[in-house]
Motif scaffolding. Sequence first.
Motif, short mmCIF file in Angstrom:
data_model
loop_
_atom_site.label_atom_id
_atom_site.label_comp_id
_atom_site.label_asym_id
_atom_site.label_seq_id
_atom_site.Cartn_x
_atom_site.Cartn_y
_atom_site.Cartn_z
N LYS A 37 0.84 -1.21 0.00
CA LYS A 37 0.00 0.00 0.00
C LYS A 37 0.87 1.26 0.00
N THR B 16 2.69 1.56 -3.43
CA THR B 16 1.80 2.07 -4.49
C THR B 16 1.55 3.56 -4.32
N LYS B 17 1.26 3.99 -3.09
CA LYS B 17 0.98 5.41 -2.82
C LYS B 17 2.19 6.27 -3.17
N ASN B 18 3.38 5.88 -2.72
CA ASN B 18 4.55 6.72 -2.95
C ASN B 18 5.05 6.66 -4.39
N ARG B 19 4.83 5.56 -5.08
CA ARG B 19 5.16 5.53 -6.52
C ARG B 19 4.25 6.49 -7.27
N ARG B 20 2.99 6.54 -6.90
CA ARG B 20 2.05 7.49 -7.53
C ARG B 20 2.45 8.93 -7.21
N LEU B 21 2.85 9.18 -5.97
CA LEU B 21 3.31 10.52 -5.61
C LEU B 21 4.53 10.93 -6.42
N ASN C 299 5.41 9.85 -9.40
CA ASN C 299 4.97 10.10 -10.77
C ASN C 299 4.27 11.45 -10.89
N ALA C 300 3.44 11.79 -9.89
CA ALA C 300 2.74 13.08 -9.90
C ALA C 300 3.74 14.23 -9.78
N SER D 136 5.51 14.67 -13.10
CA SER D 136 4.60 15.29 -14.06
C SER D 136 4.45 16.79 -13.79
#
Length: 116
Positions: A89, A92-97, A99-100, A103
């Motif tokens: 969990k 996944t959260k920190n990989r999304r952070l 990527n954001a 970007s």
Amino acid sequence: LVGPALKNGAKALVIDKVCSQGDLAASLADQLNLSLNEFPLSRNLFSSRTQEGAFISTIRGFGFASSKGGHMYNFDAKQVVFESYQDQKTSTKNRRLANACLSKIYGYFNGLDAIK
């Protein structure tokens, strides 16, 4: 941070969360009552709403670090080459952070060309 510009609530305050040197700009601007809009890639460490974590950027990759671990993605290998999170969990959260963050940074610097 020390000095007479610090507000009373910030004096002798210990901020015990992972952050980036980039966050110093917004944090100091807040103490000097300057607009935080001048620092769109920085976070105010004195705000209770600021979550811990730091975006990491290298020549050939990027990642994210927090007190729960970190990871690094390598552009050449096209994969995560380091990860130390204890659970999926958080990973996944920190990989999304990460990527954001990448970007947002890309969009910011890409938009600078239009300012000329």
